[in-house]
Design a protein around this motif. Structure first.
Motif, PDB file in Angstrom:
ATOM      1  N   GLU A 125      31.365  26.036 -18.266  1.00  0.00           N
ATOM      2  CA  GLU A 125      32.113  26.304 -17.035  1.00  0.00           C
ATOM      3  C   GLU A 125      33.350  25.424 -16.869  1.00  0.00           C
ATOM      4  O   GLU A 125      34.307  25.824 -16.221  1.00  0.00           O
ATOM      5  CB  GLU A 125      31.197  26.100 -15.820  1.00  0.00           C
ATOM      6  N   HIS A 126      33.307  24.225 -17.421  1.00  0.00           N
ATOM      7  CA  HIS A 126      34.385  23.263 -17.134  1.00  0.00           C
ATOM      8  C   HIS A 126      35.359  23.000 -18.283  1.00  0.00           C
ATOM      9  O   HIS A 126      36.461  22.519 -18.044  1.00  0.00           O
ATOM     10  CB  HIS A 126      33.784  21.915 -16.705  1.00  0.00           C
TER      11      HIS A 126
ATOM     12  N   ILE B 216      39.896  25.325 -12.562  1.00  0.00           N
ATOM     13  CA  ILE B 216      39.583  25.396 -11.123  1.00  0.00           C
ATOM     14  C   ILE B 216      38.369  26.281 -10.824  1.00  0.00           C
ATOM     15  O   ILE B 216      38.012  26.479  -9.662  1.00  0.00           O
ATOM     16  CB  ILE B 216      40.789  25.881 -10.283  1.00  0.00           C
ATOM     17  N   GLY B 217      37.763  26.830 -11.852  1.00  0.00           N
ATOM     18  CA  GLY B 217      36.587  27.674 -11.632  1.00  0.00           C
ATOM     19  C   GLY B 217      35.824  27.854 -12.926  1.00  0.00           C
ATOM     20  O   GLY B 217      36.291  27.463 -14.006  1.00  0.00           O
ATOM     21  N   PRO B 218      34.629  28.445 -12.845  1.00  0.00           N
ATOM     22  CA  PRO B 218      33.764  28.526 -14.016  1.00  0.00           C
ATOM     23  C   PRO B 218      34.209  29.511 -15.092  1.00  0.00           C
ATOM     24  O   PRO B 218      33.770  29.404 -16.234  1.00  0.00           O
ATOM     25  CB  PRO B 218      32.413  28.951 -13.422  1.00  0.00           C
TER      26      PRO B 218
ATOM     27  N   PRO C 197      38.589  18.226  -6.792  1.00  0.00           N
ATOM     28  CA  PRO C 197      38.778  19.541  -7.416  1.00  0.00           C
ATOM     29  C   PRO C 197      37.589  19.911  -8.306  1.00  0.00           C
ATOM     30  O   PRO C 197      36.754  19.062  -8.620  1.00  0.00           O
ATOM     31  CB  PRO C 197      40.051  19.357  -8.242  1.00  0.00           C
ATOM     32  N   PHE C 198      37.563  21.162  -8.723  1.00  0.00           N
ATOM     33  CA  PHE C 198      36.475  21.680  -9.575  1.00  0.00           C
ATOM     34  C   PHE C 198      36.277  20.804 -10.811  1.00  0.00           C
ATOM     35  O   PHE C 198      35.156  20.547 -11.237  1.00  0.00           O
ATOM     36  CB  PHE C 198      36.817  23.119  -9.976  1.00  0.00           C
ATOM     37  N   SER C 199      37.388  20.363 -11.379  1.00  0.00           N
ATOM     38  CA  SER C 199      37.303  19.557 -12.595  1.00  0.00           C
ATOM     39  C   SER C 199      37.031  18.080 -12.288  1.00  0.00           C
ATOM     40  O   SER C 199      37.033  17.254 -13.192  1.00  0.00           O
ATOM     41  CB  SER C 199      38.591  19.697 -13.407  1.00  0.00           C
TER      42      SER C 199
END
Lengths: 349, 265
Positions: free
Chosen positions: A46-47, A216-218, B187-189
């Motif tokens: 995901e990252h 910013i997302g999976p 943030p996501f990361s």
């Protein structure tokens, strides 16, 4: 009777708070080999920001290692499996740590380490330099002059951890030189802003150098809007006469960012080995129920034409590298090639 | 830590001494006071899960300091209040002792309540709203290794039930929940250039978030305060607080117990 009622009320409150806690927080992931494996694979899935630019097939890694992880997989076997998964990414910004047993695995670092060992053994300071001085206790920033030549020499070993404003003093010191060799071999990286600050002292103007995007997302292609980066002109003076930046395989990360900016200037050339090819930001430490930690790349860096140097590295104008036998005999082929390049291209002796 | 305890103890003793001096002056007086300030110390324990930081559950523990101020006239229905809380502690997991992290937690509230039900001067019930800033930060080893933060600016609906048990004892219960929240999260990361730029702009750092309704950021804060009046200015207080919040990434459940003094002036 009253005491009994009070006790029952207290038990009821405690019981409801405890069950409420589980409802809110949820059940904790277990510490089985399967759960650790699934967490590790999914989190990277995901990252990780470089599957596309590096051409990795992460699903194939799941298919390959999934059958090997069972309830009876030992801790050592699980470590070896995760190290192999990590190694597949071939990305020096991707690590796995077992802090309790003091083990660390850096993906794709073998060639970087070999280059660094050759550099460490290189006695070039005494063989090629004069007026040498280190401006930092860790030797991250050194200044000298090439022996018997009007050519300056700077060594930059890291892109943080030293006073970057010293660059202005050194640029002034080398103002009258015909050229400078900027040595970023075994530069360990650091802060890209620090790199841009240093590069601004060699700048011939403002150029569009590269873009960065953060995960910013999976989804595999869920990235932020591109941030455009430009070179700038900084400091009281800039050195805009010929510059050769010398590199090795252990020139990495923010060291490579520095080179990205430097190569946008018309008077800058690269001589040496191809750099590590690891441009991304590294994630925060991530944690597994087994107590291990890991990190990975979360950013995509592209050149203005949309191409990526991740997994490739900066390719020099003249490719040359030292082997251990060269440096043991006192020869630094990279510095010699850089000097020859200055002669051939600019007539500087 | 010792310094903080000495400082808090000194403050409590000063207030106590001041209260006792003033109480001598006020003997026989039926004077009422509009302002009250409270200072307390205790413990914060809880469970936190932040998927942005880690898949693990963390137990939070820390010493908790609270400061409160309230303005209300007995003849008026209006209550203005503010509360501050700060806790400095740690996060621990069952996975490994080596994963222990530093944990800082804080809470700021500014609010207004209006009494709309009173019975025999013993019970009153008030409703209102408050601005509620709740922030926490977890740091693993140092900010270069791992960190996370959760900042929520909330507009809370707030209710209070006050019960004067007898001349000396008083019980107050407060309950609040957000109508809308501004969530500020990493943030996501976990870390990006925007966050890096904002580290030198604190205002941007603490407001760079997304508005969500009370349905997406579910939170409840409940506290129960028992006050025992030492004299007409000074009272001791014991407070239990239950605090929970939950959104897609961040879930928290806290129990807090504090003891302190309340001073009217």
């Amino acid at each position: 009777m009253r005491n009994l009622v009070n006790t029952l009320i207290a038990i009821l409150i405690i019981t409801s708070l405890t069950s409420c806690e589980k409802t809110i927080i949820g059940t904790e992931v277990g510490n089985t080999p399967r759960e650790n494996f699934e967490l590790f694979w999914n989190d990277i899935n995901e990252h990780y920001g470089l599957f596309q630019v590096r051409g990795h097939d992460w699903d194939s890694i799941y298919n390959q290692y999934n059958p090997q992880v069972t309830g009876s997989t030992t801790e050592d076997e699980l470590w070896d499996i995760m190290v192999a998964m990590n190694e597949y990414l071939d990305d020096s910004h991707t690590f796995i740590y077992d802090r309790e047993n003091q083990k660390i695995e850096v993906s794709g670092y073998e060639s970087n380490m070999a280059a660094h060992e050759v550099f460490e053994a290189n006695p070039f300071v005494s063989n090629y330099l004069e007026n040498h001085r280190s401006l930092d206790p860790n030797d991250y920033f050194q200044s000298a002059k090439i022996m018997d030549k009007e050519i300056g020499y700077l060594y930059i070993g890291a892109m943080d951890g030293w006073d970057e404003t010293l660059i202005d003093e050194v640029i002034k010191e080398h103002e009258s030189k015909k050229a400078i060799i900027v040595d970023i071999r075994s530069n360990t990286g650091g802060d890209a802003n620090f790199s841009r600050f240093l590069a601004s002292r060699f700048s011939d103007g403002v150029h569009f150098t590269h873009t960065t995007e953060d995960k910013i997302g999976p989804g595999r292609d869920e990235f932020s809007e591109k941030t455009k980066w430009y070179s700038s002109v900084g400091g009281p003076r800039q050195f805009t006469k010929p510059i050769v930046v010398i590199t090795n395989r252990a020139t990495i990360s923010a060291g490579e960012d520095f080179l990205t900016t430097m190569k946008s200037f018309g008077h800058v050339s690269q001589v040496g080995d191809i750099t590590a090819g690891d441009f991304s930001n590294t994630s925060m430490h991530r944690f597994l129920p087994i107590g291990w930690e890991y990190r990975y790349s979360t950013q995509r860096t592209l050149l203005p034409d949309g191409s990526s140097l991740d997994g490739i590295g900066h390719v020099p104008e003249i490719l040359v590298k030292n082997e251990m036998e060269n440096v043991i005999s006192g020869e630094d082929k990279v510095i010699e090639t850089a000097l020859q390049y200055l002669t051939d291209r600019y007539g500087i002796n | 830590m010792k310094k903080y305890i000495i400082l808090i103890s000194s403050l409590l003793l000063s207030i106590l001494a001041s209260g006792q001096t003033n109480s001598l002056i006020e003997i026989g007086s039926s004077k009422t006071y509009n302002h009250q300030i409270g200072l307390s110390i205790g413990s914060n324990t809880g469970i936190m899960k932040d998927t942005n930081f880690s898949p693990l559950h963390y137990k939070e523990r820390g010493i908790l300091y609270k400061l409160s101020y309230e303005n209300s006239k007995s003849s008026s229905k209006n209550i203005f209040f503010s509360n501050l809380a700060f806790s400095n502690g740690s996060l621990k997991t069952n996975a490994s002792d080596s994963l222990e992290s530093i944990y800082i937690y804080g809470d700021i509230e500014l609010g207004y309540l209006r009494k709309f039900y009173t019975k025999n001067k013993k019970i009153d019930f008030a409703l209102g709203a408050k601005y509620h800033l709740d922030f926490s930060e977890a740091i693993f080893n140092n900010v270069y290794e791992s960190f996370t933060f959760n900042i929520t600016h909330r507009l809370d609906l707030s209710a209070r039930l006050n019960y004067q048990i007898n001349e000396k004892h008083n019980l107050t219960a407060n309950l609040s929940a957000p109508i809308v929240s501004l969530l500020v999260r990493p943030p996501f990361s976990g870390y990006d250039d925007e966050l890096n730029e904002n580290t030198e702009k604190p205002l941007a750092l603490i407001t760079n978030g997304n508005f969500v309704s009370g349905l997406k950021h579910r939170a409840i804060k409940f506290d129960l305060i028992h006050r025992y009046e030492l004299n007409n200015k000074l009272s001791t207080m014991v407070q239990y607080e239950f605090n929970t919040q939950s959104n897609k990434e961040y879930k928290q459940f806290q129990n807090q117990i504090t003891v302190g003094l309340n001073y009217k002036f």
